[in-house]
Design an enzyme around this catalytic site. Sequence first.
Site, short mmCIF file in Angstrom:
data_model
loop_
_atom_site.label_atom_id
_atom_site.label_comp_id
_atom_site.label_asym_id
_atom_site.label_seq_id
_atom_site.Cartn_x
_atom_site.Cartn_y
_atom_site.Cartn_z
N MET D 1 69.31 -47.55 47.33
CA MET D 1 70.11 -47.51 48.57
C MET D 1 71.16 -48.59 48.72
O MET D 1 71.90 -48.56 49.71
CB MET D 1 69.17 -47.62 49.77
N PRO D 2 71.24 -49.56 47.83
CA PRO D 2 72.33 -50.49 48.09
C PRO D 2 73.68 -49.81 47.92
O PRO D 2 73.87 -49.03 46.98
CB PRO D 2 72.14 -51.59 47.05
N TYR D 3 74.53 -50.04 48.89
CA TYR D 3 75.94 -49.61 48.77
C TYR D 3 76.74 -50.89 48.57
O TYR D 3 76.77 -51.76 49.44
CB TYR D 3 76.38 -48.88 50.03
#
Lengths: 64, 64, 64, 64, 64, 64
Positions: D1-3
């Site tokens: 989920m890291p953007y």
Amino acid sequence: MPYVKIEMLDGRSAEQKAALARAIADAFVEHGGAKRESVWVVFDDVARSNWAIGGELLEKPAGK
Amino acid sequence: MPYVKIEMLDGRSAEQKAALARAIADAFVEHGGAKRESVWVVFDDVARSNWAIGGELLEKPAGK
Amino acid sequence: MPYVKIEMLDGRSAEQKAALARAIADAFVEHGGAKRESVWVVFDDVARSNWAIGGELLEKPAGK
Amino acid sequence: MPYVKIEMLDGRSAEQKAALARAIADAFVEHGGAKRESVWVVFDDVARSNWAIGGELLEKPAGK
Amino acid sequence: MPYVKIEMLDGRSAEQKAALARAIADAFVEHGGAKRESVWVVFDDVARSNWAIGGELLEKPAGK
Amino acid sequence: MPYVKIEMLDGRSAEQKAALARAIADAFVEHGGAKRESVWVVFDDVARSNWAIGGELLEKPAGK
């Protein structure tokens, strides 16, 4: 007051963006209690050569 | 350390951006207690066809 | 239409933010040809433990 | 989920971006406990005429 | 000059962030030709109740 | 692949966010040709004391 910044792969048409902007404003009026004219939506068309998933660019350098 | 990202409609001149960047740095030195060289300002020129207010793109697709 | 997102270290007072917001709106009216009411400024107060320069967090984990 | 949104001066090659994207995904797998395919990295190439430090654009308007 | 904004689910430790920040700075020095001290990394810890994938919040309202 | 970052005044409920996230995903499937599971929506709840319009914070410092 919602500021909606959309970063997406380039290639979508002006018509698609117009429909998306309208649907998002509708959503904020209907679900977010916002005044329509206070909804700002800004699109950023990102080239596939600038977007990576799982460490891999969606468009790789030539020869890779 | 302030990072100031400015998203604005395209069309402003280099001179306008130079004056804006200087005024914003001045503001952070005068009001924000920042060191001048630590103020970063980045402009993003957005096409009218990518900016919608109230669900309507500022530049609509042809024929709409 | 300028949307000005400011990411800065936390700790600045409400008065500082009020003065910064006013000065930035002034700058866009004077140098950017914007209408005052169309200038949006949004502050994001970032903890020193969430900001790194040169690979080092400004506030390191305890014991480091 | 890291953007991971990277705003950087334009001019870096596709090979550099490919290597950066891979290294960042590696970092999130190794240090961040992320699944590789959930790491999104997006590059934004910023012109020197749109980036100011200390109130000065890195590329000044002609004649300044 | 790279400004790296990382939006990720909250819950990662200070040690993880320190390691991520270091690895990202290493990557820009090694692959991006950047000076180490010019690499800014900012983390934004996002609650699961504020992150949706496929239209579903990762943490749903109670009773849903 | 659309990453939709929504900056809005705080105070909206989890139910409102759930409905907004769903409607935005619907919009991208219907109008944007996106796969539902590829639509990421991230909300950022901004305090009124951190949002200024026309140079005025929506929540002013006490005594102003």
